[in-house]
Scaffold this active site. Structure first.
Site, PDB file in Angstrom:
ATOM      1  N   TRP A  16       0.803  -1.179  -0.099  1.00  0.00           N
ATOM      2  CA  TRP A  16      -0.082  -0.126  -0.066  1.00  0.00           C
ATOM      3  C   TRP A  16       0.949   1.346  -0.053  1.00  0.00           C
ATOM      4  CZ3 TRP A  16      -1.863   2.674   4.942  1.00  0.00           C
ATOM      5  CH2 TRP A  16      -2.906   3.479   4.496  1.00  0.00           C
TER       6      TRP A  16
ATOM      7  N   ASP B 154      -0.275  -5.473   9.770  1.00  0.00           N
ATOM      8  CA  ASP B 154      -1.312  -4.507   9.386  1.00  0.00           C
ATOM      9  C   ASP B 154      -2.463  -5.342   9.016  1.00  0.00           C
ATOM     10  OD1 ASP B 154      -2.744  -2.396   8.581  1.00  0.00           O
ATOM     11  OD2 ASP B 154      -1.703  -1.914   6.858  1.00  0.00           O
TER      12      ASP B 154
ATOM     13  N   LYS C 276     -13.083  -0.703   7.756  1.00  0.00           N
ATOM     14  CA  LYS C 276     -13.386  -1.686   6.615  1.00  0.00           C
ATOM     15  C   LYS C 276     -14.423  -2.480   7.473  1.00  0.00           C
ATOM     16  CE  LYS C 276     -10.338   0.315   3.736  1.00  0.00           C
ATOM     17  NZ  LYS C 276      -8.940   1.015   4.312  1.00  0.00           N
TER      18      LYS C 276
HETATM   19  C1  LMR Z   1      -7.129   2.146   0.000  1.00  0.00           C
HETATM   20  O1  LMR Z   1      -6.138   1.655  -0.097  1.00  0.00           O
HETATM   21  O2  LMR Z   1      -7.825   2.350  -1.109  1.00  0.00           O
HETATM   22  C2  LMR Z   1      -7.423   2.536   1.414  1.00  0.00           C
HETATM   23  O3  LMR Z   1      -6.659   1.861   2.143  1.00  0.00           O
HETATM   24  C3  LMR Z   1      -7.934   3.794   1.560  1.00  0.00           C
HETATM   25  C4  LMR Z   1      -6.549   4.488   1.788  1.00  0.00           C
HETATM   26  O4  LMR Z   1      -6.532   5.380   2.657  1.00  0.00           O
HETATM   27  O5  LMR Z   1      -5.787   4.662   0.844  1.00  0.00           O
END
Ligand code: LMR
Length: 396
Positions: free
Chosen positions: A129, A210, A245
């Site tokens: 991420w 996480d 979520k």
């Molecule tokens: C995402 O990856 O779309 C979610 O975790 C929201 C975010 O804050 O990026």
């Protein structure tokens, strides 16, 4: 003072959500930011949340400060939710600190580690991420990478990942997504988790989990398997928990940092240091979402309603995956994307080139990450055929 500051481009994920909101086309489809959506494209309030929130508003008599580590019952409930059967035996040597969402928990975890081991290195999977890096370096940590994803097989790239962990110095943190991997959707299976945790334990690495999608992959227990398993093999485990979520509490910024320490004295030190770090950033976490979550988890009827709703959301994500695979197959019988139905959670990487992603957005109003990450929950029974037809020509 500010004359040298440049204007930055929009956030790669949140910026797409803004662009989507501003797009007037009735044909637009949002596969960008990771929020759950129902058939109408709305992110609904869960029944259990609505009911707990009504009770909370009817009964609360103050908005005075929470204790520094957050709402006491929330902290206990979230610890049990994540650790399951392992929780009772671990509580005495664990610290639980409520945090402003999963992001707040990740940042607080980094600040805490930096206090214990200034500038410690954390390994992130490639890819991961995009906000992991800024949150963890913002807390003082140093980043390194390990391989994670085999884009040609659409699975975890296990052996190269294990090899990288073998070469990693003792005491290094490894950021591991417990389930519903963001952005790939590819999670290790139980045997692969055991292999990963065996190296983590033998090399004296510190797992930093996480968990942001518990219950949205397979179920609440299986989605937390890796964390529970880690506590059996490694003395110290850090976990950043998000309720965004799984409770649909996104804007309430509800989460927690859990740290399993060596013993009770370490746990007390960890909690006091985390409280101090939080005090220097935001003083204390917001109450509303945590007070809702604790009511749900502490009440058998509400908890049952919530579990059922969450299981329904997870089942819908899995069936949308199946529907998308079938619709792509109908459009391109020569292409097999069956792997997408085996992946879990909200995200998958379609493997499209950036020009195709741009064309889909600009000509067809279909929004996804530039890396072709799609939020499966943005598909619906109504748009899945059209999206599949638009995407199919670009698939390899
Ligand atoms: C995402 O990856 O779309 C979610 O975790 C929201 C975010 O804050 O990026």
């Amino acid at each position: 003072m500010f004359e040298k500051l440049e204007t930055l481009p929009p956030d790669p994920i949140l910026g797409l959500a803004t662009a989507f909101r501003e797009d007037p086309s009735p044909a637009k489809v949002d596969l960008s930011v990771g929020v759950y959506r129902n058939r109408s494209g709305l992110t609904p309030l869960m029944e259990a949340v609505l009911s707990a929130e009504r009770d909370l508003i009817a009964q609360q008599s103050t908005k005075s400060y929470l204790p520094p580590a957050g709402a006491p019952a929330f902290r206990e409930e979230i610890f049990r939710l994540v650790l399951g059967d392992a929780a009772a035996g671990l509580r005495a040597r664990s610290a639980v600190i409520q945090a402003p969402g999963g992001c707040g928990a990740l940042r607080l975890g980094a600040e805490l580690v930096h206090r214990a081991s200034p500038g410690a290195t954390v390994l992130l999977g490639d890819p991961t991420w995009p906000n992991h890096g800024p949150l963890l370096t913002g807390g003082g940590l140093t980043l390194a990478r390990h391989p994670y994803y085999d884009a040609s097989r659409h699975t975890v790239d296990l052996q190269p990942m294990l090899d990288a962990l073998e070469r990693t110095p003792a005491g290094t943190l490894v950021l591991l997504q417990a389930s519903c991997h963001n952005p790939t959707g590819a999670d290790p299976d139980e045997a692969q988790w055991r292999a990963i945790l065996e190296v983590v334990a033998r090399r004296s690495l510190v797992p930093f989990f996480d968990i942001a999608y518990q219950g949205l992959g397979d179920d609440l227990d299986r989605d937390a398997f890796a964390i529970r398993e880690a506590t059996r093999h490694v003395p110290e485990v850090i976990v950043a928990v998000s309720c965004s979520k799984s409770f649909g509490l996104y804007r309430e910024r509800t989460g927690a940092l859990l740290v399993v320490g060596d013993d009770a004295a370490h746990a007390r030190a960890i909690e006091s240091q985390a409280n101090k770090a939080a005090r220097a950033m935001y003083s204390m976490p917001p109450g509303h979402g945590a007070l809702i979550a604790e009511r749900i988890l502490g009440d058998a009827t509400l908890a049952a309603t919530w579990r059922k709703e969450l299981a329904g959301m997870a089942a819908r994500l899995r069936s949308l995956r199946e529907a998308f695979v079938a619709a792509v197959h109908a459009a391109r019988p020569d292409v097999d994307i069956g792997w997408l139905a085996r992946q879990r959670g909200m995200f998958s990487l379609l493997g499209l080139p950036a020009e195709a992603v741009r064309e889909l957005r600009e000509r067809h109003h279909v929004y996804m990450g530039l890396d072709s990450r799609v939020n499966i929950a943005g598909l619906s029974e109504d748009n899945v055929g059209r999206v599949a037809e638009l995407v199919a020509p670009h698939l390899q």
